[in-house]
Design an enzyme around this catalytic site. Structure first.
Site, PDB file in Angstrom:
ATOM      1  N   GLU A 161      26.951 -70.728  27.842  1.00 25.52           N
ATOM      2  CA  GLU A 161      26.240 -71.452  28.900  1.00 25.52           C
ATOM      3  C   GLU A 161      27.129 -72.546  29.513  1.00 25.52           C
ATOM      4  O   GLU A 161      27.103 -72.776  30.717  1.00 25.52           O
ATOM      5  CB  GLU A 161      24.995 -72.109  28.288  1.00 25.52           C
ATOM      6  CG  GLU A 161      24.182 -72.959  29.243  1.00 25.52           C
ATOM      7  CD  GLU A 161      22.911 -73.483  28.596  1.00 25.52           C
ATOM      8  OE1 GLU A 161      22.890 -73.643  27.360  1.00 25.52           O
ATOM      9  OE2 GLU A 161      21.939 -73.721  29.328  1.00 25.52           O
ATOM     10  N   GLU A 192      13.547 -71.017  24.552  1.00 29.90           N
ATOM     11  CA  GLU A 192      13.562 -70.870  26.004  1.00 29.90           C
ATOM     12  C   GLU A 192      13.431 -69.387  26.343  1.00 29.90           C
ATOM     13  O   GLU A 192      12.355 -68.907  26.589  1.00 29.90           O
ATOM     14  CB  GLU A 192      14.834 -71.487  26.583  1.00 29.90           C
ATOM     15  CG  GLU A 192      14.761 -71.632  28.096  1.00 29.90           C
ATOM     16  CD  GLU A 192      15.702 -72.709  28.626  1.00 29.90           C
ATOM     17  OE1 GLU A 192      16.324 -73.425  27.829  1.00 29.90           O
ATOM     18  OE2 GLU A 192      15.808 -72.815  29.857  1.00 29.90           O
ATOM     19  N   TRP A 232      18.195 -70.478  43.143  1.00 27.69           N
ATOM     20  CA  TRP A 232      17.247 -69.884  42.184  1.00 27.69           C
ATOM     21  C   TRP A 232      16.239 -69.061  42.985  1.00 27.69           C
ATOM     22  O   TRP A 232      16.115 -67.866  42.777  1.00 27.69           O
ATOM     23  CB  TRP A 232      16.584 -70.990  41.349  1.00 27.69           C
ATOM     24  CG  TRP A 232      17.399 -71.365  40.138  1.00 27.69           C
ATOM     25  CD1 TRP A 232      17.084 -71.091  38.837  1.00 27.69           C
ATOM     26  CD2 TRP A 232      18.663 -72.042  40.099  1.00 27.69           C
ATOM     27  NE1 TRP A 232      18.077 -71.550  38.005  1.00 27.69           N
ATOM     28  CE2 TRP A 232      19.055 -72.139  38.746  1.00 27.69           C
ATOM     29  CE3 TRP A 232      19.520 -72.564  41.067  1.00 27.69           C
ATOM     30  CZ2 TRP A 232      20.255 -72.738  38.356  1.00 27.69           C
ATOM     31  CZ3 TRP A 232      20.711 -73.160  40.676  1.00 27.69           C
ATOM     32  CH2 TRP A 232      21.067 -73.240  39.337  1.00 27.69           C
TER      33      TRP A 232
HETATM   34  C1  RAM Z   1      18.571 -74.045  31.781  1.00 28.20           C
HETATM   35  C2  RAM Z   1      18.488 -72.566  31.708  1.00 28.20           C
HETATM   36  C3  RAM Z   1      19.064 -71.813  32.856  1.00 28.20           C
HETATM   37  C4  RAM Z   1      19.228 -72.615  34.097  1.00 28.20           C
HETATM   38  C5  RAM Z   1      18.298 -73.785  34.164  1.00 28.20           C
HETATM   39  C6  RAM Z   1      18.447 -74.601  35.411  1.00 28.20           C
HETATM   40  O1  RAM Z   1      17.582 -74.601  30.945  1.00 28.20           O
HETATM   41  O2  RAM Z   1      19.069 -72.152  30.516  1.00 28.20           O
HETATM   42  O3  RAM Z   1      20.281 -71.225  32.539  1.00 28.20           O
HETATM   43  O4  RAM Z   1      19.014 -71.749  35.180  1.00 28.20           O
HETATM   44  O5  RAM Z   1      18.408 -74.599  33.055  1.00 28.20           O
END
Ligand code: RAM
Length: 914
Positions: A760, A486, A546
């Protein structure tokens, strides 16, 4: 105002020793002596060094010249004495700047105590190409099949120098990543050049001073080209060749001789290339495979036989998209030695570096030709102590190094990076020893500006993790994570963390650069992609929180650095974004379907688990709240830029959205629809709750926190403001309870579980030591680290009074659960300090205010008659009472206030139902 008298009275002894001020810390566009800027009106800043308290600048004189002696014919700008207190971001307004030219500059200042400084030490800035026409080089492409996983091509050109050189520069960029070599040495210390931008519209070039690298006679310039973001696999949907299938190089060496002539050595059809180098394959996600037996010894030195190399192809591209570098480069920043080397129960040889980091390992190895050392990378070990890579998804993140034999070999990869704390090593000849493995940490080289410490070691560890989240993910663009397939510029993540980031490090150029890519990728209708550069191409879709990066980040940069230019540059993009929402929402002022990601990754118990309260927040509420907030910030930005029509118009929009928000989401008793923490947080933070209901809404928020036994339930969007909203509504103690919570979900739970970065997920590693779902479980994702903002601003008390910290508010929030908290911050004006310490019933508040700024120090629970300043009673008339304490106005200098301290009484939340 009384303060002046007050200073005269108290600080007489200091004044007698007062010295002339000095101007130092000169920067151009935030950078020290930048080379290659392509801004025609760059901005100059300096700091004032003055020992005398309450020093303000009254006037300045800048001079700029093309030689360091500032002789009059070479002077291009001399402002004369300008009566102004501005000392940051002064726009160059002299003779138009020439391309590829070095300009020296100095400044002299006068202060409010009738002292003048000497001329400062001179600094310089050097222009790059100021127009596409300044490029005389042509693009060249190696003869290479445009295929996946092929060796990195190598290009070279021999040329001769026969006259005395005064200076020489290399201007270079590439499709793909490049490394430039001259006479056997790598040019410059930057890595992963030319960086990542929206390559269709903006491609950065770098400028290197190569004067000392050239020699009389024959010279050789060479380059290696890797896939990088341009051609390699990027985006979790695993696209390849997104921006182009062919790699290429554009390079212009400009040599200025003593006789005044200039020679250009350009990429052109005379360069030769080979597709068979030692880098057998490279990829951002996959790592690098290197066969040292394939090295072309001496390929960038004279005398190398390149008869088997083929001429390159000449290609043509529009040079209008080339931009000089405006951000800081990516560098190798630090090195970390292993803390443990061991075998897992299943026999995997593992090395632990003790820190989850971004970069690679430098390998030192001695063995025979053909042996291959394989290094894999992982962030965590599983509960059995085995190497765990499932969360990297499709990213193989592996280094394969094949030895050439015959002595010690040292290897570092070129065109990749990994996010890891552990490595697994296979095929290493001999025993694994710490001296053979060094972790190299890489990131954008942003000066560290903020430090935070307090008496709680776990909170200090949290701060460490926040800083490492930033180090791991500010790599030319703000990425979400550095390890899995990613590593993208997720706009929401960058938005929520930007304020905290701007405390930790100097991020103005970093964000100014990336925000240009945000604007470049903005959809025609005004929406903003989920990631920038927009590799995901998600069909023109925007998500609230976002897309708001387009407004919130420029505004944040303006706040922290008083940078009006970023507002000006981004203004059309900011406006287009809000106008897009206006269109989407129509006369209802509710942004229906505006939120794709909701309050991303908020805490939720299992889907069928009804036993615990849920943290879910209605997506339309979220979208409408951000609609209001962005309209408000846009209106304020318009005000700063002097656009009063827009200021009024968007303020009107904000008021309408606010009314719609109240109508739709707030009950007459102050309950915010859905009753989630994030709902209350966004409503209160964005000013959407009517004054009469604020106390009630805040009480509901507290009730929710208490009902969860002091746990949060917020996701990416609510988390940054949760503690702040509590503090601002009189519940600092609840904010402390949340921050100090050690059980899941909380900030300290990962710390307790051994995290060295921000995770995360609130439960990346669960209480039974199993992992969250491997499809989305990064251990280096900075978003939840946004609580740093509360730690610096509220806990330690360093707040903004006026943009750029021209005026500072010191307003600490002490709490009996800790004994001290302290921040230091390198503002544009110099170092600010705010700290407090309680012991034996006395609180001390330490403050440092830099020259050319002023501050209000708000001393909580203080009575003027009891406060001492530097051990002496303060005159009561120099302080005035506020809410729950006193305010003392001060100018620059160091101050220590002390007074008796009584424990903070808990405020009870009173909720009301109808
Ligand atoms: C995930 C990403 C990110 C987030 C999106 C919506 O895949 O890691 O942190 O902003 O989703």
């Amino acid at each position: 105002m009384k303060p002046i008298l007050f200073y005269l009275f108290l600080f007489l002894p200091v004044m007698c020793m007062a010295q002339n001020p000095a101007a130092d810390g000169l920067t151009c566009e935030y950078l020290n002596n930048p080379v290659g800027i392509d801004i025609v009106n760059p901005r100059l800043s300096w700091k004032i060094n003055a020992s005398q308290r309450s020093t303000l600048q009254q006037a300045y004189n800048i001079r700029v010249a093309t030689d360091a002696s500032f002789s009059s014919p070479k002077t291009v700008w001399n402002t004369g004495k300008v009566n102004a207190d501005s000392s940051i971001l002064i726009t160059y307004a002299g003779t138009p700047l020439k391309p590829a030219t070095r300009y020296y500059w100095q400044v002299k200042v006068w202060d409010n105590h009738n002292h003048a400084s000497a001329w400062s030490k001179s600094a310089y800035f050097e222009t790059g190409m100021l127009s596409p026409a300044d490029w005389t080089a042509t693009w060249v492409e190696p003869k290479q099949e445009p295929l996946r996983k092929i060796p990195a091509a190598m290009l070279r050109k021999q040329f001769s120098v026969s006259k005395k050189i005064v200076s020489a520069r290399a201007y270079a960029t590439a499709h793909g990543l490049y490394e430039l070599y001259l006479n056997g040495k790598k040019v410059g210390d930057q890595i992963l050049t030319p960086g990542w931008t929206e390559y269709k519209k903006r491609l950065q070039y770098q400028v290197y001073d190569i004067t000392a690298m050239l020699q009389q006679g024959d010279n050789v310039i060479g380059a290696m080209l890797g896939d990088g973001w341009f051609r390699g696999t990027t985006g979790y949907i695993n696209q390849w060749g997104f921006w182009g299938k062919k790699l290429g190089l554009l390079c212009q060496l400009q040599i200025t001789y003593a006789d005044g002539t200039v020679q250009n050595i350009n990429t052109d059809g005379s360069w030769k290339g080979t597709k068979e180098g030692p880098i057998r394959s490279d990829g951002i996600y996959d790592g690098e495979t290197y066969d040292a037996r394939m090295e072309k010894s001496g390929w960038t030195a004279k005398g190398f036989d390149d008869s088997s190399w083929e001429p390159v192809d000449v290609a043509s591209f529009d040079n209008k998209i080339l931009v000089g570098v405006q951000s800081v480069p990516v560098h190798k920043i630090q090195e970390i030695k292993p803390i443990a080397i061991f075998k897992s129960p299943k026999g995997t040889q593992i090395i632990d570096f003790g820190q989850n980091l971004t970069g690679w390992v430098r390998l030192k190895v001695n063995g025979s030709a053909g042996q291959t050392v394989k290094i894999r990378h992982a962030e965590v070990l599983d509960k059995f102590g085995e190497f765990y890579t499932a969360n990297l998804r499709a990213a193989t993140a592996t280094i394969n190094y094949t030895l050439k034999g015959g002595g010690q070999e040292v290897f570092e990869p070129h065109f990749t990076f990994m996010g890891f704390r552990y490595i697994a090593v296979e095929g290493f000849p001999g025993e694994l020893k710490p001296e053979n493995f060094t972790a190299v940490v890489i990131h954008s080289d942003m000066p560290v500006t903020g430090q935070f410490t307090c008496s709680d070691t776990m909170i200090n560890k949290l701060q460490h993790n926040i800083q490492w989240g930033q180090k791991g993910n500010f790599l030319d663009i703000p990425t979400d994570c550095p390890q899995r397939d990613e590593r993208l510029g997720w706009t929401g993540d960058a938005q929520v963390f930007s304020r905290t980031a701007a405390f930790n490090m100097q991020v103005a150029p970093f964000f100014a650069k990336w925000m240009k890519d945000v604007a470049a990728d903005q959809f025609p209708a005004g929406g903003i992609p989920f990631v920038v550069p927009d590799i995901l191409q998600t069909n023109q879709t925007t998500s609230a929180g976002w897309g708001d990066v387009s407004v919130i980040v420029p505004w944040t940069m303006y706040q922290v650095y008083a940078d009006k230019r970023i507002l000006q540059t981004q203004y059309p993009s900011m406006k287009a974004y809000v106008d897009y929402i206006i269109k989407k929402s129509g006369d209802k002022y509710i942004w229906h379907n505006g939120s794709v990601f909701g309050d991303w990754l908020f805490y939720r118990p299992g889907i069928y688990d009804f036993s615990e309260p849920n943290g879910y927040t209605n997506p339309d509420l979220i979208a409408t709240a951000f609609y209001a907030y962005s309209s408000k910030l846009l209106s304020e930005s318009a005000g700063v830029l002097g656009n009063s029509a827009d200021e009024k118009y968007y303020k009107g929009i904000y008021e309408q959205v606010k009314k719609a928000f109240v109508r739709n989401y707030i009950t007459p008793t102050g309950r915010i629809f859905a009753d989630s923490q994030t709902g209350y947080v966004l409503g209160l933070k964005f000013g959407l709750v009517p004054d009469s209901l604020k106390a009630k809404a805040a009480a509901y928020l507290v009730e929710d926190v208490r009902s969860r036994n002091n746990h949060l339930s917020t996701g990416f969007l609510g988390t940054p403001y949760l503690c702040q909203v509590l503090s601002q509504n009189g519940y600092s103690n609840v904010a402390y309870d949340l921050l100090l919570q050690k059980t899941y979900p909380s900030w300290l739970y990962p710390v307790k579980m051994g995290a060295t970065t921000i995770w995360e997920r609130w439960d990346g590693i669960k209480t039974d030591s199993t992992f969250e779902d491997k499809s989305m479980n990064s251990f280096n994702h900075y978003s939840y680290g946004a609580v740093g903002d509360w730690m610096y601003q509220q806990m330690a008390g360093l707040q903004l009074g006026k943009a750029g910290y021209k005026h500072i508010i010191i307003k600490p929030e002490p709490n009996q659960k800790i004994n001290f908290a302290k921040v230091t911050f390198q503002s544009m004006y110099g170092q600010v300090l705010s700290g407090w310490e309680v012991s034996n019933g006395t609180i001390q508040v330490h403050v440092t205010i830099p020259p050319n700024t002023t501050a209000d120090v708000i001393l909580p629970k203080a009575h003027a008659g009891e406060v001492k300043l530097d051990g002496k009673p303060i005159r009561p008339d120099t302080a005035h009472a506020v809410d729950d304490g006193i305010t003392v106005s001060v100018g620059s200098g160091d101050y220590t206030f002390s007074y008796p301290w009584i424990e903070v009484k808990e405020k009870k939340a009173v909720v009301a139902t109808m």
